[in-house]
Design an enzyme around this catalytic site. Structure first.
Site, PDB file in Angstrom:
ATOM      1  N   ASN A   1      -2.191  19.495  -1.746  1.00  0.00           N
ATOM      2  CA  ASN A   1      -3.264  18.915  -0.949  1.00  0.00           C
ATOM      3  C   ASN A   1      -2.917  18.827   0.549  1.00  0.00           C
ATOM      4  OD1 ASN A   1      -4.019  15.975   0.225  1.00  0.00           O
ATOM      5  ND2 ASN A   1      -5.760  16.905  -0.797  1.00  0.00           N
TER       6      ASN A   1
ATOM      7  N   GLN B   1       7.172   3.846   3.975  1.00  0.00           N
ATOM      8  CA  GLN B   1       5.762   3.435   3.988  1.00  0.00           C
ATOM      9  C   GLN B   1       5.555   2.162   4.813  1.00  0.00           C
ATOM     10  OE1 GLN B   1       3.930   5.521   1.446  1.00  0.00           O
ATOM     11  NE2 GLN B   1       2.217   5.109   2.810  1.00  0.00           N
TER      12      GLN B   1
ATOM     13  N   GLY C   1      -2.551   8.227  -4.360  1.00  0.00           N
ATOM     14  CA  GLY C   1      -1.856   9.422  -4.830  1.00  0.00           C
ATOM     15  C   GLY C   1      -0.642   9.765  -3.992  1.00  0.00           C
ATOM     16  N   ASP C   2       0.135  10.681  -4.520  1.00  0.00           N
ATOM     17  CA  ASP C   2       1.253  11.313  -3.816  1.00  0.00           C
ATOM     18  C   ASP C   2       1.480  12.601  -4.620  1.00  0.00           C
ATOM     19  OD1 ASP C   2       3.435  10.483  -1.620  1.00  0.00           O
ATOM     20  OD2 ASP C   2       4.506  11.532  -3.183  1.00  0.00           O
TER      21      ASP C   2
ATOM     22  N   SER D   1      -6.867   5.885   3.636  1.00  0.00           N
ATOM     23  CA  SER D   1      -6.929   4.967   2.488  1.00  0.00           C
ATOM     24  C   SER D   1      -7.357   3.577   2.962  1.00  0.00           C
ATOM     25  CB  SER D   1      -5.563   4.866   1.805  1.00  0.00           C
ATOM     26  OG  SER D   1      -5.348   5.941   0.930  1.00  0.00           O
TER      27      SER D   1
ATOM     28  N   LYS E   1       0.849  -1.189   0.000  1.00  0.00           N
ATOM     29  CA  LYS E   1       0.000   0.000   0.000  1.00  0.00           C
ATOM     30  C   LYS E   1       0.877   1.228   0.000  1.00  0.00           C
ATOM     31  CE  LYS E   1      -3.869   2.208   0.175  1.00  0.00           C
ATOM     32  NZ  LYS E   1      -3.374   2.883  -1.059  1.00  0.00           N
TER      33      LYS E   1
ATOM     34  N   LYS F   1       5.406   1.643  -3.028  1.00  0.00           N
ATOM     35  CA  LYS F   1       5.346   2.992  -3.598  1.00  0.00           C
ATOM     36  C   LYS F   1       5.644   2.906  -5.080  1.00  0.00           C
ATOM     37  CE  LYS F   1       4.750   7.220  -1.917  1.00  0.00           C
ATOM     38  NZ  LYS F   1       4.160   7.683  -0.655  1.00  0.00           N
TER      39      LYS F   1
ATOM     40  N   THR G   1      -4.372  13.627   5.151  1.00  0.00           N
ATOM     41  CA  THR G   1      -2.941  13.745   5.486  1.00  0.00           C
ATOM     42  C   THR G   1      -2.693  15.042   6.252  1.00  0.00           C
ATOM     43  OG1 THR G   1      -2.495  12.556   3.434  1.00  0.00           O
ATOM     44  CG2 THR G   1      -0.600  13.534   4.559  1.00  0.00           C
TER      45      THR G   1
ATOM     46  N   LYS H   1       5.347   3.397   8.424  1.00  0.00           N
ATOM     47  CA  LYS H   1       4.182   4.268   8.567  1.00  0.00           C
ATOM     48  C   LYS H   1       2.900   3.442   8.595  1.00  0.00           C
ATOM     49  CE  LYS H   1       4.060   7.552   5.492  1.00  0.00           C
ATOM     50  NZ  LYS H   1       3.729   8.470   4.344  1.00  0.00           N
TER      51      LYS H   1
HETATM   52  N1  GLU Z   1       1.257   8.983  -0.570  1.00  0.00           N
HETATM   53  C1  GLU Z   1       0.663   9.011   0.723  1.00  0.00           C
HETATM   54  C2  GLU Z   1       1.712   8.708   1.761  1.00  0.00           C
HETATM   55  O1  GLU Z   1       2.833   9.150   1.624  1.00  0.00           O
HETATM   56  C3  GLU Z   1      -0.609   8.180   0.821  1.00  0.00           C
HETATM   57  C4  GLU Z   1      -0.488   6.752   0.414  1.00  0.00           C
HETATM   58  C5  GLU Z   1      -1.826   6.006   0.357  1.00  0.00           C
HETATM   59  O2  GLU Z   1      -2.868   6.573   0.641  1.00  0.00           O
HETATM   60  O3  GLU Z   1      -1.761   4.824   0.022  1.00  0.00           O
HETATM   61  O4  GLU Z   1       1.488   8.071   2.755  1.00  0.00           O
END
Ligand code: GLU
Length: 445
Positions: free
Chosen positions: A241, A111, A165-166, A377, A90, A126, A210, A114
């Site tokens: 965002n 990630q 997204g990112d 998410s 994810k 990612k 976020t 996190k």
């Molecule tokens: N890109 C975001 C992050 O850095 C969200 C990732 C997601 O929602 O999967 O955590």
């Protein structure tokens, strides 16, 4: 750094040459993990760190598309499926000209921890592309997204890998990506992507999550010193965002948010940023901050330069990696900084983090402070799996609980390891222990 971990870290660096951001992210995590390995030597025997640093799968592909003048363009696409111990891979997709394997791997590595901290069943991954969306028409963005998905679709799925997204990828791009996935697979598989539009499987609060989460986490840190956002002078970097929603949430907590930035410069609005106007300029018109300054009296616009030249008691870096260096950190500290909440991924350099920690500033690292996006998410995935959609209030309540939970887990882990208030240590150990336990349980894979 613990000598045993340093040896592993050096092998990782030698094996992944030229990937400076990945090296930085790995080094920063390893610096926290010595004490866990003292308590649990079995982690070394099982080579958990060596396994964690080697992605389970890395996909690099060509993305061909034609621009509006009919010229053929070629970009490079990436998806790094880093770790699936806790759930399907994810993490977001980043479309930005700076993207290369080292950036995707640093983001994917962060990630893992996190996502573990959120307590939700999601692994780490990612992806992205070196495609530059700036100045591109809607039709070009759509053709690029369709071509990107024409390769990516075979690697993802609701139980396999769930992109979102990112930087450079928002609701518009997720729409085009989802449409192409559905067309190729002939499946309305809502849970394959998150950040979808609300009428076709998206979750309320996901766009805000976020930025809101970063402010909620920072508020929890402030509370430990008997403080709050009320009356704080806040500077935010970025105006995408994450930044916009962090500004909105900080203002709802009665902070005075006086500055934000884009890649051309920054604005200082001592009356407090007008979020409605900011949204209009950045989200509706896809314009520049300079346009904001031209439309509102009393606003100064500084071309170039660093927004970190503006004094703040709370700094929320919400732009990109390594945007806040040691000198900027020292200057902010000299001028009364109290707390930093990272809305972006790794926005503070290692020197900056050291300055904050040495001076006793509350410092919430991105992998904890910005986890609200990916946590929401995971809530979107939950709604998709049960074919349900929750109210804004319910979803925001869940987000708040998750952020308070992450804060408390980081704080209690730091206490347990004898470093109260060290959120870097708390986040790294808290995330690592969950992933390492699951990896041990699942055997050598
Ligand atoms: N890109 C975001 C992050 O850095 C969200 C990732 C997601 O929602 O999967 O955590």
């Amino acid at each position: 750094m613990d000598a045993r971990l340093e040896a592993i870290r050096n092998t990782v660096l030698a094996r992944n040459p030229g990937e400076a951001e990945f090296h930085q992210a790995v080094t920063e995590v390893f610096e926290s993990l010595g004490p866990v390995h003292d308590r649990h030597p079995e982690l070394l025997e099982a080579a958990i760190l060596e396994r964690l640093c080697e992605p389970e799968r890395q996909i690099i592909f060509r993305v061909p598309w034609t621009d509006d003048s009919g010229r053929v363009q070629i970009n490079r696409g990436f998806r790094v499926e880093f770790n699936s111990a806790l759930g399907p891979y994810k993490g977001g997709l980043r479309f930005h000209p700076s993207v290369y394997l080292g950036i995707v791997k640093f983001l994917g590595f962060e990630q893992i921890f996190k996502n573990a901290l959120t307590g939700m069943p999601i692994g780490g991954g990612k992806g992205g592309s070196d495609f530059d969306p700036r100045g591109r028409s809607n039709a070009e963005i759509m053709r690029f997204c369709q071509s990107f998905m024409t390769e990516l679709y075979r690697h993802i799925g609701e139980y396999t890998d769930v992109p979102a997204g990112d930087i450079g990828v928002g609701g518009r791009e997720i729409g085009y990506l989802f449409g192409q996935y559905k067309r190729i697979t002939n499946r309305y598989e809502s849970g394959v992507l998150t950040g979808k539009g609300i009428s076709w499987g998206g979750s309320l609060v996901r766009p805000e999550a976020t930025g809101y989460g970063t402010v909620i986490f920072t508020q929890e840190m402030l509370k430990t010193r008997g403080k709050s956002f009320d009356g704080q002078r806040v500077v935010v970097s970025g105006s995408g965002n994450v930044a916009i929603n962090a500004i909105a949430k900080a203002q709802s907590f009665d902070a005075s948010v006086v500055a934000c930035s884009d890649s051309s410069g920054y604005i200082v609005d001592e009356a407090g940023i007008d979020v409605g106007l900011l949204r209009e300029v950045k989200e509706v018109e896809r314009g520049r901050l300079k346009d904001y300054s031209l439309r509102r009296p009393g606003v100064s616009y500084v071309e170039g330069g660093s927004v970190w030249d503006v004094d703040a008691t709370v700094a929320l870096p919400c732009a990109t990696q390594n945007e806040l260096d040691g000198d900027a950190a020292a200057r902010l500290v000299r001028n009364g900084l109290v707390a930093v909440g990272e809305g972006a991924n790794m926005p503070s350099t290692r020197e900056a983090v050291a300055v904050f920690q040495d001076s006793g500033v509350l410092f919430g690292p991105g992998k904890a402070a910005n986890a609200g996006g990916v946590a929401t998410s995971a809530l979107e995935m939950q709604q998709n799996a049960s074919r349900d959609s929750w109210t804004f209030e319910h979803t925001e309540q869940r987000l708040t609980e998750i952020m308070v939970g992450i804060h408390d887990r980081c704080a209690s882990t730091a206490d347990e390891y004898g470093e109260p208030g060290n959120y870097v240590l708390g986040a790294n150990i808290g995330g690592f222990v969950k992933v390492a336990d699951a990896m041990l349980a699942q055997g050598l894979i």
